[in-house]
Design a protein around this motif. Structure first.
Motif, PDB file in Angstrom:
ATOM      1  N   PHE A  86     -47.590  43.574  34.068  1.00 30.03           N
ATOM      2  CA  PHE A  86     -46.471  43.006  33.326  1.00 30.03           C
ATOM      3  C   PHE A  86     -46.953  42.208  32.120  1.00 30.03           C
ATOM      4  O   PHE A  86     -46.410  42.339  31.012  1.00 30.03           O
ATOM      5  CB  PHE A  86     -45.621  42.124  34.255  1.00 30.03           C
ATOM      6  CG  PHE A  86     -44.424  41.537  33.585  1.00 30.03           C
ATOM      7  CD1 PHE A  86     -43.350  42.333  33.226  1.00 30.03           C
ATOM      8  CD2 PHE A  86     -44.366  40.185  33.298  1.00 30.03           C
ATOM      9  CE1 PHE A  86     -42.236  41.804  32.598  1.00 30.03           C
ATOM     10  CE2 PHE A  86     -43.265  39.635  32.681  1.00 30.03           C
ATOM     11  CZ  PHE A  86     -42.201  40.446  32.327  1.00 30.03           C
ATOM     12  N   VAL A  87     -47.992  41.385  32.309  1.00 26.91           N
ATOM     13  CA  VAL A  87     -48.520  40.582  31.202  1.00 26.91           C
ATOM     14  C   VAL A  87     -49.119  41.480  30.118  1.00 26.91           C
ATOM     15  O   VAL A  87     -48.894  41.274  28.923  1.00 26.91           O
ATOM     16  CB  VAL A  87     -49.556  39.571  31.730  1.00 26.91           C
ATOM     17  CG1 VAL A  87     -50.328  38.925  30.593  1.00 26.91           C
ATOM     18  CG2 VAL A  87     -48.879  38.514  32.575  1.00 26.91           C
ATOM     19  N   LEU A  90     -46.303  43.086  28.193  1.00 28.25           N
ATOM     20  CA  LEU A  90     -45.729  42.189  27.199  1.00 28.25           C
ATOM     21  C   LEU A  90     -46.630  42.074  25.975  1.00 28.25           C
ATOM     22  O   LEU A  90     -46.147  42.017  24.838  1.00 28.25           O
ATOM     23  CB  LEU A  90     -45.482  40.803  27.801  1.00 28.25           C
ATOM     24  CG  LEU A  90     -44.361  40.714  28.825  1.00 28.25           C
ATOM     25  CD1 LEU A  90     -44.266  39.287  29.361  1.00 28.25           C
ATOM     26  CD2 LEU A  90     -43.040  41.146  28.243  1.00 28.25           C
ATOM     27  N   ILE A  93     -46.049  45.172  23.910  1.00 31.71           N
ATOM     28  CA  ILE A  93     -44.800  45.073  23.153  1.00 31.71           C
ATOM     29  C   ILE A  93     -44.999  44.167  21.929  1.00 31.71           C
ATOM     30  O   ILE A  93     -44.512  44.469  20.836  1.00 31.71           O
ATOM     31  CB  ILE A  93     -43.658  44.546  24.045  1.00 31.71           C
ATOM     32  CG1 ILE A  93     -43.382  45.531  25.183  1.00 31.71           C
ATOM     33  CG2 ILE A  93     -42.398  44.283  23.243  1.00 31.71           C
ATOM     34  CD1 ILE A  93     -42.944  46.893  24.738  1.00 31.71           C
ATOM     35  N   TYR A  94     -45.749  43.079  22.094  1.00 34.77           N
ATOM     36  CA  TYR A  94     -46.049  42.193  20.962  1.00 34.77           C
ATOM     37  C   TYR A  94     -46.826  42.945  19.883  1.00 34.77           C
ATOM     38  O   TYR A  94     -46.501  42.839  18.687  1.00 34.77           O
ATOM     39  CB  TYR A  94     -46.837  40.986  21.459  1.00 34.77           C
ATOM     40  CG  TYR A  94     -47.314  40.087  20.344  1.00 34.77           C
ATOM     41  CD1 TYR A  94     -46.439  39.212  19.720  1.00 34.77           C
ATOM     42  CD2 TYR A  94     -48.626  40.127  19.912  1.00 34.77           C
ATOM     43  CE1 TYR A  94     -46.856  38.400  18.692  1.00 34.77           C
ATOM     44  CE2 TYR A  94     -49.066  39.312  18.883  1.00 34.77           C
ATOM     45  CZ  TYR A  94     -48.176  38.453  18.279  1.00 34.77           C
ATOM     46  OH  TYR A  94     -48.606  37.655  17.257  1.00 34.77           O
TER      47      TYR A  94
END
Length: 137
Positions: A86-87, A90, A93-94
């Motif tokens: 998950f991290v 993210l 996505i950044y």
């Protein structure tokens, strides 16, 4: 230790491939119209459940793989690997939103497809590698 890492890497690759295929199925026939699955605002609503589904599949496959290899502490691998995936997701996505502006659209799609498969592979392999055996006192 090697068997746990191999199980984590294989499960991560399978789950990442499934996640990528699921996303491509939902966006294949997208014409950008409202209220279409995989398009516009509705796509952001289906993205979380798709990710959660493949996270549950990863947990089941880790459990099965650890049972076959008679390894212990599979619950740690599921928790750490899922959180790390998950991290890393993210972070991806950044990177997608702010750092690929100068790339060609086809290159961005290839980069994202590769990252969707490699991120869970790396996350579950590292999680399986870092979970050691319980010490016997």
């Amino acid at each position: 230790m090697l068997m746990r890492t191999a199980v984590g890497a294989v499960v991560g690759t399978v789950v990442g491939g499934g996640f990528l295929l699921t996303l491509s199925v939902f966006t294949r026939w997208c014409n950008g119209g409202p209220f279409r699955t995989g398009c516009g605002g509705g796509f952001s609503l289906t993205f979380g459940p798709i990710f959660s589904f493949w996270l549950v599949v990863a947990g089941v496959l880790i459990y099965a793989g650890f049972r076959v290899t008679r390894a212990e502490r599979w619950w740690w691998v599921i928790g750490i690997g899922g959180g790390l995936w998950f991290v890393l997701f993210l972070a991806l996505i950044y990177v997608r939103m702010f750092h690929v502006d100068n790339m060609v659209q086809a290159d961005v799609h290839d980069f994202m497809a590769t990252a969707y498969v490699i991120l869970p592979c790396a996350a579950f392999a590292v999680a399986a590698l870092c979970t050691g055996r319980r010490r016997a006192c």
